[in-house]
Write an enzyme that holds these catalytic residues in place. Structure first.
Site, PDB file in Angstrom:
ATOM      1  N   CYS A  23      38.907  66.787  46.186  1.00  0.00           N
ATOM      2  CA  CYS A  23      38.155  66.911  44.940  1.00  0.00           C
ATOM      3  C   CYS A  23      37.069  65.832  44.874  1.00  0.00           C
ATOM      4  CB  CYS A  23      39.088  66.896  43.727  1.00  0.00           C
ATOM      5  SG  CYS A  23      38.275  67.551  42.235  1.00  0.00           S
ATOM      6  N   HIS A  36      41.973  71.660  44.606  1.00  0.00           N
ATOM      7  CA  HIS A  36      43.201  70.867  44.613  1.00  0.00           C
ATOM      8  C   HIS A  36      44.289  71.608  45.396  1.00  0.00           C
ATOM      9  CE1 HIS A  36      42.145  67.678  41.752  1.00  0.00           C
ATOM     10  NE2 HIS A  36      41.372  68.596  41.181  1.00  0.00           N
ATOM     11  N   GLU A  51      47.106  70.531  46.283  1.00  0.00           N
ATOM     12  CA  GLU A  51      48.417  70.167  45.729  1.00  0.00           C
ATOM     13  C   GLU A  51      48.753  70.966  44.471  1.00  0.00           C
ATOM     14  OE1 GLU A  51      45.634  67.565  43.373  1.00  0.00           O
ATOM     15  OE2 GLU A  51      45.686  68.453  45.376  1.00  0.00           O
TER      16      GLU A  51
END
Length: 195
Positions: A75, A173, A175
């Site tokens: 990011c 992202h 994750e």
């Protein structure tokens, strides 16, 4: 890398779930004992660069990247890899990618799930990637075509993943992108460690 700007816990949990051993630190001695450096980031580019300067990590990151150390930016961490950003004011970045960062067209915010498209094949990622991932950003990297691996579309073409040898940037992202994000993160981290 802990420089006071980033979603460290969620990235750590994602990597740990993929069976990678992780350390969170801002100390070069600790970081140098790791096989790969991961630079997360949330917030504004100038504040993040100021934090990296304050912690003494700018020269360290540049030196390690030039030595061939595997490095991933996520990011805002991806954007920090660029030469500069115009967010708030023109601010020099780490200069690890020949790229600049600018606002999305019409001051848009790119938030939510969006599909990524393979721009060029790269053995680090494989070629089965027509899936949605989670974005949350209002600035975008203008990268050289030879470095763009994935793009997304949201009123304009957005650089989603870049690679310059041992340096990889991921705009979304992983994750927070469920199984698709975990799969991509596993490919990237595992591939860089094998190279």
């Amino acid at each position: 890398m802990d420089y006071g700007v980033g979603n460290l816990a969620s990235v750590w949990h994602a990597l740990h779930a993929l069976q990678f051993r992780c350390r969170i630190s801002s100390e070069p001695a600790t970081l140098s004992a790791s096989d790969l450096l991961l630079l997360p980031g949330v917030g504004a580019f100038p504040a993040a660069m100021a934090a990296l300067h304050r912690t003494g990590l700018v020269d360290y990151l540049r030196s390690e990247a030039h030595k061939g150390r595997p490095m991933i930016g996520i990011c805002l961490g991806m954007q920090l890899l660029a030469e500069s950003s115009t967010e708030q004011r023109t601010t020099p970045g780490l200069g690890l990618l020949p790229a600049t960062v600018r606002a999305l067209q019409a001051g848009a915010w790119h938030i939510g799930w969006n599909e990524i498209e393979l721009e060029r094949e790269d053995p680090l990622f494989g070629n089965e990637w027509a899936h949605s991932v989670y974005f949350n950003h209002s600035y975008v990297m203008d990268a050289q075509p030879q470095h763009r691996v994935f793009i997304a579309r949201a009123g304009e073409q957005i650089t989603a993943v870049v690679r310059n040898d041992n340096v990889v940037g991921i705009q979304f992202h992983p994750e927070k992108s469920q199984s698709t994000g975990r799969k991509l993160l596993h490919h990237v981290v595992g591939g860089l460690l094998r190279d």
